[in-house]
Write a protein that holds these residues in place. Structure first.
Motif, mmCIF file in Angstrom:
data_model
loop_
_atom_site.group_PDB
_atom_site.id
_atom_site.type_symbol
_atom_site.label_atom_id
_atom_site.label_comp_id
_atom_site.label_asym_id
_atom_site.label_seq_id
_atom_site.Cartn_x
_atom_site.Cartn_y
_atom_site.Cartn_z
ATOM 1 N N GLU A 31 3.668 4.362 -6.424
ATOM 2 C CA GLU A 31 2.838 2.802 -6.076
ATOM 3 C C GLU A 31 3.166 2.675 -4.065
ATOM 4 O O GLU A 31 2.600 1.713 -3.834
ATOM 5 C CB GLU A 31 3.947 2.104 -6.405
ATOM 6 N N ILE A 32 3.241 3.477 -3.941
ATOM 7 C CA ILE A 32 2.797 3.650 -1.996
ATOM 8 C C ILE A 32 2.373 3.524 -1.592
ATOM 9 O O ILE A 32 1.898 3.051 -0.841
ATOM 10 C CB ILE A 32 3.991 5.572 -1.686
ATOM 11 N N SER A 33 1.235 4.189 -1.862
ATOM 12 C CA SER A 33 -0.257 3.970 -1.320
ATOM 13 C C SER A 33 -0.942 2.884 -2.243
ATOM 14 O O SER A 33 -1.851 2.078 -1.393
ATOM 15 C CB SER A 33 -1.602 5.538 -2.071
ATOM 16 N N SER A 34 -1.123 2.044 -3.363
ATOM 17 C CA SER A 34 -1.107 0.738 -3.839
ATOM 18 C C SER A 34 -0.492 -0.537 -2.768
ATOM 19 O O SER A 34 -1.214 -1.753 -2.695
ATOM 20 C CB SER A 34 -1.285 0.769 -5.310
ATOM 21 N N THR A 35 0.431 -0.462 -2.612
ATOM 22 C CA THR A 35 1.475 -1.251 -1.853
ATOM 23 C C THR A 35 0.468 -1.238 -0.478
ATOM 24 O O THR A 35 0.568 -1.928 0.258
ATOM 25 C CB THR A 35 2.853 -0.659 -2.206
ATOM 26 N N THR A 36 0.843 0.543 -0.297
ATOM 27 C CA THR A 36 0.640 0.543 0.993
ATOM 28 C C THR A 36 -1.247 -0.880 1.847
ATOM 29 O O THR A 36 -1.553 -1.341 2.339
ATOM 30 C CB THR A 36 0.132 1.513 1.559
ATOM 31 N N GLU A 37 -1.861 -0.233 0.469
ATOM 32 C CA GLU A 37 -3.719 -0.849 0.478
ATOM 33 C C GLU A 37 -3.446 -2.575 -0.119
ATOM 34 O O GLU A 37 -4.039 -3.003 0.931
ATOM 35 C CB GLU A 37 -4.167 -0.254 -0.891
ATOM 36 N N ARG A 38 -1.888 -2.861 -0.281
ATOM 37 C CA ARG A 38 -2.277 -4.706 -0.800
ATOM 38 C C ARG A 38 -1.838 -5.455 0.637
ATOM 39 O O ARG A 38 -2.617 -5.800 0.561
ATOM 40 C CB ARG A 38 -1.072 -4.270 -1.830
ATOM 41 N N ILE A 39 -0.144 -4.271 1.399
ATOM 42 C CA ILE A 39 0.054 -4.546 2.563
ATOM 43 C C ILE A 39 -1.120 -4.836 3.649
ATOM 44 O O ILE A 39 -1.320 -5.989 4.202
ATOM 45 C CB ILE A 39 1.106 -3.625 3.163
ATOM 46 N N ASN A 40 -2.219 -3.893 3.778
ATOM 47 C CA ASN A 40 -3.588 -3.702 4.428
ATOM 48 C C ASN A 40 -4.045 -4.924 4.010
ATOM 49 O O ASN A 40 -4.710 -5.601 5.281
ATOM 50 C CB ASN A 40 -4.011 -2.371 4.511
ATOM 51 N N LYS A 41 -3.904 -5.378 3.092
ATOM 52 C CA LYS A 41 -5.397 -6.507 2.736
ATOM 53 C C LYS A 41 -4.601 -7.210 3.475
ATOM 54 O O LYS A 41 -5.458 -8.632 3.535
ATOM 55 C CB LYS A 41 -5.467 -6.314 1.263
ATOM 56 N N VAL A 42 -3.050 -8.286 3.080
ATOM 57 C CA VAL A 42 -3.005 -9.218 3.706
ATOM 58 C C VAL A 42 -2.983 -9.155 5.098
ATOM 59 O O VAL A 42 -3.464 -9.956 5.371
ATOM 60 C CB VAL A 42 -0.983 -9.673 2.977
ATOM 61 N N LEU A 43 -2.387 -7.976 5.798
ATOM 62 C CA LEU A 43 -3.120 -8.328 7.036
ATOM 63 C C LEU A 43 -3.936 -8.017 8.002
ATOM 64 O O LEU A 43 -4.085 -8.961 9.264
ATOM 65 C CB LEU A 43 -1.887 -6.310 7.440
ATOM 66 N N ALA A 44 -5.248 -8.115 7.433
ATOM 67 C CA ALA A 44 -6.491 -8.219 7.096
ATOM 68 C C ALA A 44 -6.448 -9.674 7.283
ATOM 69 O O ALA A 44 -7.422 -9.957 8.214
ATOM 70 C CB ALA A 44 -7.575 -6.820 7.020
ATOM 71 N N LEU A 45 -6.310 -10.159 6.517
ATOM 72 C CA LEU A 45 -6.609 -11.491 6.385
ATOM 73 C C LEU A 45 -5.477 -12.481 7.433
ATOM 74 O O LEU A 45 -6.285 -12.897 8.029
ATOM 75 C CB LEU A 45 -6.238 -12.420 4.653
ATOM 76 N N VAL A 46 -4.033 -11.922 7.712
ATOM 77 C CA VAL A 46 -4.220 -12.372 9.238
ATOM 78 C C VAL A 46 -5.083 -12.226 10.164
ATOM 79 O O VAL A 46 -5.284 -13.065 10.814
ATOM 80 C CB VAL A 46 -2.992 -11.767 8.867
#
Length: 103
Positions: A31-46
């Motif tokens: 789950e690490i890579s998918s979690t990292t990807e989702r967090i990076n999507k949120v950070l890109a939105l911010v």
């Protein structure tokens, strides 16, 4: 890499694993890579939101400028105490009599 100010906010898998360990979250290796990807999507939105020019924009407490309509407040006698007490299994001096629950 993780920066609060400036652009290019992002995290890597090592950062996610470290934060998960500190937070006592059990994130599996799968789950690490998918979690990292989702967090990076949120950070890109911010990051995108931080680029918006809000100069001259008044802060809002609520997006709708609504007024709550209130009725006039006045006391009314709307219950018949004797009628309510007639349903009570026990009563004493015009009050409900209930079993003692605290010793």
């Amino acid at each position: 890499k993780f920066t609060i100010q400036g652009s290019d906010m992002s995290v890597n898998t090592e950062t996610v694993q470290h934060v998960a360990k500190l937070s006592m979250l059990n994130i599996g290796d799968d789950e690490i890579s998918s979690t990292t990807e989702r967090i990076n999507k949120v950070l890109a939105l911010v990051d995108t939101l931080q680029d918006i020019d809000t100069t001259g924009t008044e802060p809002l407490a609520h997006p709708l400028d609504a007024q709550q309509s209130l009725r006039d407040d006045h006391a009314e006698h709307c219950t018949d105490r004797d009628k309510l007490l007639s349903n009570a299994p026990e009563q004493l001096d015009g009050q409900f009599l209930v079993p003692r629950v605290v010793e």
